[in-house]
Design an enzyme around this catalytic site. Structure first.
Site, short mmCIF file in Angstrom:
data_model
loop_
_atom_site.label_atom_id
_atom_site.label_comp_id
_atom_site.label_asym_id
_atom_site.label_seq_id
_atom_site.Cartn_x
_atom_site.Cartn_y
_atom_site.Cartn_z
N LYS A 7 16.94 -53.86 73.38
CA LYS A 7 18.39 -54.03 73.18
C LYS A 7 19.13 -52.85 73.82
O LYS A 7 18.68 -52.35 74.83
CB LYS A 7 18.69 -54.20 71.69
N GLU A 163 13.47 -67.32 67.28
CA GLU A 163 13.99 -66.17 66.55
C GLU A 163 15.05 -66.62 65.54
O GLU A 163 16.22 -66.78 65.90
CB GLU A 163 14.62 -65.18 67.52
N GLY A 169 16.51 -58.11 62.88
CA GLY A 169 17.03 -56.80 62.49
C GLY A 169 17.35 -56.67 61.01
O GLY A 169 18.02 -55.73 60.60
N GLY A 231 13.23 -53.89 66.84
CA GLY A 231 13.14 -52.53 66.27
C GLY A 231 11.79 -51.87 66.43
O GLY A 231 11.72 -50.69 66.82
P1 PGA Z 1 13.90 -57.34 65.44
O1 PGA Z 1 14.58 -58.04 66.72
O2 PGA Z 1 12.41 -57.29 65.69
O3 PGA Z 1 14.52 -55.96 65.38
O4 PGA Z 1 14.24 -58.17 64.25
C1 PGA Z 1 13.96 -59.10 67.36
C2 PGA Z 1 14.83 -59.60 68.49
O5 PGA Z 1 16.05 -59.65 68.34
O6 PGA Z 1 14.32 -59.95 69.58
#
Ligand code: PGA
Length: 248
Positions: A7, A163, A169, A231
């Site tokens: 990100k 997802e 997140g 993350g």
């Molecule tokens: P996350 O994000 O592992 O921090 O939940 C996953 C993503 O948005 O690809």
């Protein structure tokens, strides 16, 4: 496949340091593809740092046109020439904050494939949609829209990521059964569109608070072929642990 999604994190200097730290930790992983989807400004540093390792570099977005007057945008050709092989398309954050519609996702995916990139197309439901029982309907609609006009040959280049928005997140992971159920539906939808052989060959990832602790049980599910990690891809140890879980 284990793909990291950094990100809007990491400067080029930090990117180099993180990849250097990851390399020895994931050195032995043979059985999965490893991709890091980094910010545009980190691509050069990441490609250089990843050289000679099993890590491929991906981007997090691209523009659907080949070139032209689109100030601030990046084309597929620019990515390829910079050493990028994968690109995330239609992440829920892009859909939510940057107005990316299903039609845009389709055009970007088609442009990525045409240029020689492998798109990682993201789909997922909101908490509201899950609670009202329209998850599968919504996912099927997103998948059908995303692959519109793509041929069976194009499909070979495409990776999908399920997802659930409520799991991104938030620390709230889908259960292995929930993840597998939707990944299975995605495959079923692709089977209807492209036939059994093509659907079987497609990689479908799960993403949403996947971490070193829960990766093994999620990755053990029959229709979960890998993970898209936010993350936990920002820490060398955690990311390596997920890669190693995928190698078992
Ligand atoms: P996350 O994000 O592992 O921090 O939940 C996953 C993503 O948005 O690809």
């Amino acid at each position: 496949m284990i793909a990291g999604n950094w990100k809007m994190n990491m400067t080029p200097t930090q990117a180099k340091d993180l990849i250097e730290a990851m390399k020895p930790a994931i050195g032995k992983a043979k059985w999965c593809d490893i991709v890091l989807c980094v910010p545009f400004t980190d691509i050069q540093a990441a490609v250089k740092a990843a050289k000679g390792s099993r890590i491929s570099v991906g981007a997090q977005n691209m523009h659907e046109e080949e070139k032209g007057a689109y100030t601030g945008e990046i084309s597929a050709a620019m990515l390829i020439d910079s050493g990028v092989r994968y690109v995330i398309i239609g992440h829920s954050e892009r859909r939510e904050y940057f107005g990316e519609t299903d039609e845009k996702v389709n055009r970007k995916a088609a442009a990525a494939v045409a240029a020689g990139l492998r798109p990682i197309i993201c789909v997922g439901e909101s908490l509201d949609q899950r609670e009202t029982g329209v998850t599968i309907e919504h996912i099927r609609m997103q998948i059908k829209a995303a692959v519109k006009d793509l041929t069976e040959r194009d499909l070979k280049k495409v990776i999908f990521a399920y997802e659930p928005i409520w799991a991104i997140g938030t620390g709230r992971t889908a259960t292995s059964e929930q993840a597998d159920e939707v990944c299975r539906e995605i495959r079923a939808c692709l089977r209807e569109l492209y036939g059994a052989r093509a659907a079987r060959a497609v990689s479908i990832l799960y993403g949403g608070s996947m971490n070193a602790k829960n990766a093994e049980s999620l990755l053990a599910m029959p229709d979960v072929d890998g993970g898209l990690i936010g993350g936990a891809s920002l820490k060398a140890e955690d990311f390596a642990a997920i890669v190693n879980a995928a190698n078992q």
